[in-house]
Motif scaffolding. Structure first.
Motif, PDB file in Angstrom:
ATOM      1  N   THR A 187     135.980  13.898 -24.738  1.00 45.62           N
ATOM      2  CA  THR A 187     135.704  14.047 -26.162  1.00 45.62           C
ATOM      3  C   THR A 187     134.641  15.122 -26.342  1.00 45.62           C
ATOM      4  O   THR A 187     133.937  15.501 -25.392  1.00 45.62           O
ATOM      5  CB  THR A 187     135.182  12.741 -26.775  1.00 45.62           C
ATOM      6  OG1 THR A 187     133.913  12.425 -26.175  1.00 45.62           O
ATOM      7  CG2 THR A 187     136.164  11.599 -26.541  1.00 45.62           C
ATOM      8  N   HIS A 188     134.513  15.599 -27.567  1.00 47.45           N
ATOM      9  CA  HIS A 188     133.505  16.606 -27.882  1.00 47.45           C
ATOM     10  C   HIS A 188     132.120  16.117 -27.483  1.00 47.45           C
ATOM     11  O   HIS A 188     131.320  16.838 -26.872  1.00 47.45           O
ATOM     12  CB  HIS A 188     133.576  16.915 -29.380  1.00 47.45           C
ATOM     13  CG  HIS A 188     132.514  17.823 -29.888  1.00 47.45           C
ATOM     14  ND1 HIS A 188     131.328  17.367 -30.414  1.00 47.45           N
ATOM     15  CD2 HIS A 188     132.459  19.171 -29.949  1.00 47.45           C
ATOM     16  CE1 HIS A 188     130.588  18.391 -30.777  1.00 47.45           C
ATOM     17  NE2 HIS A 188     131.247  19.505 -30.517  1.00 47.45           N
ATOM     18  N   SER A 201     137.753  19.414 -25.777  1.00 43.83           N
ATOM     19  CA  SER A 201     138.193  18.118 -26.282  1.00 43.83           C
ATOM     20  C   SER A 201     139.705  18.061 -26.486  1.00 43.83           C
ATOM     21  O   SER A 201     140.260  16.979 -26.689  1.00 43.83           O
ATOM     22  CB  SER A 201     137.475  17.791 -27.596  1.00 43.83           C
ATOM     23  OG  SER A 201     137.924  18.618 -28.662  1.00 43.83           O
ATOM     24  N   TYR A 202     140.387  19.197 -26.425  1.00 45.98           N
ATOM     25  CA  TYR A 202     141.852  19.229 -26.500  1.00 45.98           C
ATOM     26  C   TYR A 202     142.492  18.924 -25.144  1.00 45.98           C
ATOM     27  O   TYR A 202     143.710  18.766 -25.071  1.00 45.98           O
ATOM     28  CB  TYR A 202     142.324  20.605 -26.982  1.00 45.98           C
ATOM     29  CG  TYR A 202     142.340  20.761 -28.478  1.00 45.98           C
ATOM     30  CD1 TYR A 202     143.534  20.748 -29.199  1.00 45.98           C
ATOM     31  CD2 TYR A 202     141.166  20.930 -29.191  1.00 45.98           C
ATOM     32  CE1 TYR A 202     143.550  20.894 -30.582  1.00 45.98           C
ATOM     33  CE2 TYR A 202     141.168  21.076 -30.564  1.00 45.98           C
ATOM     34  CZ  TYR A 202     142.366  21.050 -31.259  1.00 45.98           C
ATOM     35  OH  TYR A 202     142.366  21.190 -32.621  1.00 45.98           O
ATOM     36  N   PRO A 243     135.369  17.895 -35.303  1.00 40.57           N
ATOM     37  CA  PRO A 243     136.472  18.800 -35.584  1.00 40.57           C
ATOM     38  C   PRO A 243     136.502  19.277 -37.030  1.00 40.57           C
ATOM     39  O   PRO A 243     136.910  20.395 -37.306  1.00 40.57           O
ATOM     40  CB  PRO A 243     137.712  17.946 -35.231  1.00 40.57           C
ATOM     41  CG  PRO A 243     137.203  16.980 -34.209  1.00 40.57           C
ATOM     42  CD  PRO A 243     135.786  16.675 -34.631  1.00 40.57           C
ATOM     43  N   TYR A 250     134.154  21.843 -28.015  1.00 41.66           N
ATOM     44  CA  TYR A 250     135.255  21.485 -28.917  1.00 41.66           C
ATOM     45  C   TYR A 250     136.600  21.864 -28.305  1.00 41.66           C
ATOM     46  O   TYR A 250     137.565  21.097 -28.376  1.00 41.66           O
ATOM     47  CB  TYR A 250     135.067  22.155 -30.277  1.00 41.66           C
ATOM     48  CG  TYR A 250     136.182  21.826 -31.239  1.00 41.66           C
ATOM     49  CD1 TYR A 250     136.293  20.554 -31.788  1.00 41.66           C
ATOM     50  CD2 TYR A 250     137.137  22.778 -31.584  1.00 41.66           C
ATOM     51  CE1 TYR A 250     137.322  20.235 -32.651  1.00 41.66           C
ATOM     52  CE2 TYR A 250     138.169  22.471 -32.444  1.00 41.66           C
ATOM     53  CZ  TYR A 250     138.263  21.198 -32.983  1.00 41.66           C
ATOM     54  OH  TYR A 250     139.292  20.891 -33.829  1.00 41.66           O
ATOM     55  N   SER A 251     136.688  23.051 -27.694  1.00 44.09           N
ATOM     56  CA  SER A 251     137.937  23.454 -27.042  1.00 44.09           C
ATOM     57  C   SER A 251     138.301  22.479 -25.930  1.00 44.09           C
ATOM     58  O   SER A 251     139.467  22.087 -25.779  1.00 44.09           O
ATOM     59  CB  SER A 251     137.796  24.872 -26.470  1.00 44.09           C
ATOM     60  OG  SER A 251     137.593  25.821 -27.493  1.00 44.09           O
ATOM     61  N   VAL A 299     141.482  27.166 -33.616  1.00 46.91           N
ATOM     62  CA  VAL A 299     142.190  25.888 -33.697  1.00 46.91           C
ATOM     63  C   VAL A 299     143.690  26.097 -33.528  1.00 46.91           C
ATOM     64  O   VAL A 299     144.373  25.307 -32.856  1.00 46.91           O
ATOM     65  CB  VAL A 299     141.880  25.185 -35.029  1.00 46.91           C
ATOM     66  CG1 VAL A 299     142.800  23.988 -35.237  1.00 46.91           C
ATOM     67  CG2 VAL A 299     140.431  24.725 -35.046  1.00 46.91           C
ATOM     68  N   LEU A 307     144.330  26.476 -29.814  1.00 42.91           N
ATOM     69  CA  LEU A 307     144.143  25.207 -29.109  1.00 42.91           C
ATOM     70  C   LEU A 307     145.299  24.248 -29.383  1.00 42.91           C
ATOM     71  O   LEU A 307     145.788  23.565 -28.478  1.00 42.91           O
ATOM     72  CB  LEU A 307     142.816  24.572 -29.519  1.00 42.91           C
ATOM     73  CG  LEU A 307     141.567  25.319 -29.059  1.00 42.91           C
ATOM     74  CD1 LEU A 307     140.325  24.756 -29.757  1.00 42.91           C
ATOM     75  CD2 LEU A 307     141.411  25.242 -27.543  1.00 42.91           C
ATOM     76  N   GLN A 308     145.746  24.209 -30.626  1.00 36.68           N
ATOM     77  CA  GLN A 308     146.890  23.364 -30.952  1.00 36.68           C
ATOM     78  C   GLN A 308     148.145  23.858 -30.237  1.00 36.68           C
ATOM     79  O   GLN A 308     148.966  23.055 -29.771  1.00 36.68           O
ATOM     80  CB  GLN A 308     147.107  23.341 -32.464  1.00 36.68           C
ATOM     81  CG  GLN A 308     146.040  22.569 -33.228  1.00 36.68           C
ATOM     82  CD  GLN A 308     146.252  22.592 -34.726  1.00 36.68           C
ATOM     83  OE1 GLN A 308     146.997  23.434 -35.243  1.00 36.68           O
ATOM     84  NE2 GLN A 308     145.603  21.694 -35.434  1.00 36.68           N
ATOM     85  N   ARG A 349     147.987  22.834 -26.615  1.00 38.29           N
ATOM     86  CA  ARG A 349     148.270  21.410 -26.543  1.00 38.29           C
ATOM     87  C   ARG A 349     149.777  21.166 -26.675  1.00 38.29           C
ATOM     88  O   ARG A 349     150.354  20.352 -25.937  1.00 38.29           O
ATOM     89  CB  ARG A 349     147.509  20.714 -27.667  1.00 38.29           C
ATOM     90  CG  ARG A 349     147.523  19.213 -27.693  1.00 38.29           C
ATOM     91  CD  ARG A 349     146.776  18.602 -26.541  1.00 38.29           C
ATOM     92  NE  ARG A 349     147.704  18.131 -25.516  1.00 38.29           N
ATOM     93  CZ  ARG A 349     147.325  17.714 -24.321  1.00 38.29           C
ATOM     94  NH1 ARG A 349     146.061  17.700 -23.982  1.00 38.29           N
ATOM     95  NH2 ARG A 349     148.216  17.295 -23.446  1.00 38.29           N
ATOM     96  N   ARG A 350     150.422  21.897 -27.593  1.00 38.77           N
ATOM     97  CA  ARG A 350     151.860  21.736 -27.780  1.00 38.77           C
ATOM     98  C   ARG A 350     152.639  22.267 -26.571  1.00 38.77           C
ATOM     99  O   ARG A 350     153.685  21.724 -26.220  1.00 38.77           O
ATOM    100  CB  ARG A 350     152.312  22.462 -29.051  1.00 38.77           C
ATOM    101  CG  ARG A 350     153.771  22.235 -29.388  1.00 38.77           C
ATOM    102  CD  ARG A 350     154.170  22.891 -30.690  1.00 38.77           C
ATOM    103  NE  ARG A 350     155.595  22.697 -30.930  1.00 38.77           N
ATOM    104  CZ  ARG A 350     156.266  23.265 -31.927  1.00 38.77           C
ATOM    105  NH1 ARG A 350     155.623  24.050 -32.774  1.00 38.77           N
ATOM    106  NH2 ARG A 350     157.550  23.047 -32.068  1.00 38.77           N
TER     107      ARG A 350
END
Length: 275
Positions: free
Chosen positions: A240-241, A219-220, A265, A216-217, A191, A194-195, A198-199
């Protein structure tokens, strides 16, 4: 099945990367394998694009061809307006150093160097000095200021991957390619990465292409491209997931183990992590 995918509607900027009628064939005769089959697609700047598909679908081959790590059998692969498939080795090396960042599943850090030295290594090889303001901004983004003197063996897997992410960003590349960047990480560290990716798009203005098998990855991402048998078969904006799970199950239900994939999540990360 769609092998030719234009830019998403509403986008007017020039592509950060693209391929045109790209094919990649390995072997000959009975041993011939068509890894990519006449693909045309654009990767738009300022977005996180996930590339997904079953094992053997061609997703990593597509990334390698765009990034100049492999040469296509036919067609064009471009970074901006530069056709990487036509570059000589010296020019291709320069392009990868100056315009492309890489994040791999295995981290690929030099064990004898500190985190700081690993981050700055591509610039040192190229004979370039870091931009101080950008370097500080990257360090803030990865939140490793207190680990810069540590060697990889003294860092957790998530910290090592954040070092790898900083290394990919420090040269201010046009585009970053991440190949299964969370594949060797526990759920909390995954996570964090991934964050961070995204940033890197939202706050640092980068373009990221992430190859992943994980819904899940994906979905970012701003966009998910789905490959099967060497072709792009679907193109989803704001995945989406649940949408990714459904699409992947439709492509190859044998390879989707629903019990092993978080259903939300919160299953993966009960406490949000800042990077």
């Amino acid at each position: 099945m769609r092998s030719n995918v234009p830019a998403p509607r509403g986008t007017t900027a020039a592509p950060a990367a693209s391929v045109e009628h790209l094919s990649k064939i390995y072997g000959t005769g009975d041993a011939q394998v068509v890894a990519l089959n006449d693909i045309t697609v654009e990767i738009m700047p300022g977005q996180l694009t996930a590339v997904m598909g079953p094992s053997g679908s061609g997703k990593s081959t597509l990334m390698h061809c765009i990034a100049g790590l492999d040469r296509p059998t036919s067609g064009r692969a471009l970074i901006g307006q530069t056709d990487v498939a036509t570059l000589k080795d010296r020019d291709l090396t320069r392009l990868r150093r100056e315009r492309i960042g890489f994040v791999f599943q295995q981290f690929n850090l030099v064990p004898t160097l500190t985190a700081r030295e690993n981050i700055l290594l591509p610039l040192a090889i190229a004979g370039r000095k870091p931009d101080p303001d950008w370097y500080d901004e990257v360090l803030r983004a990865v939140d490793l200021a207190d680990r810069l003197t540590h060697k990889p063996s003294q860092l957790s897997g998530g910290q090592q991957q954040r070092v790898a992410c900083a290394r990919a960003l420090v040269g201010r590349p046009d585009i970053i390619f991440a190949d299964e960047p969370t594949g060797n990480l526990d759920s909390v560290s995954a996570v964090e990465i991934l964050q961070f990716l995204r940033r890197a798009v939202d706050d640092l203005g980068r373009t990221v292409v992430m190859v992943t098998h994980d819904p899940y990855s994906a979905s970012y991402a701003d966009r998910a491209l789905f490959l099967a048998d060497g072709r792009i078969v679907d193109d989803v904006s704001h995945p989406t997931h649940e949408i990714v799970m459904t699409t992947m199950a439709h492509l190859d239900p044998r390879r989707i183990d629903r019990a092993s994939i978080p259903q939300s999540p919160s299953d993966l990360d009960p406490t949000p992590v800042s990077v």
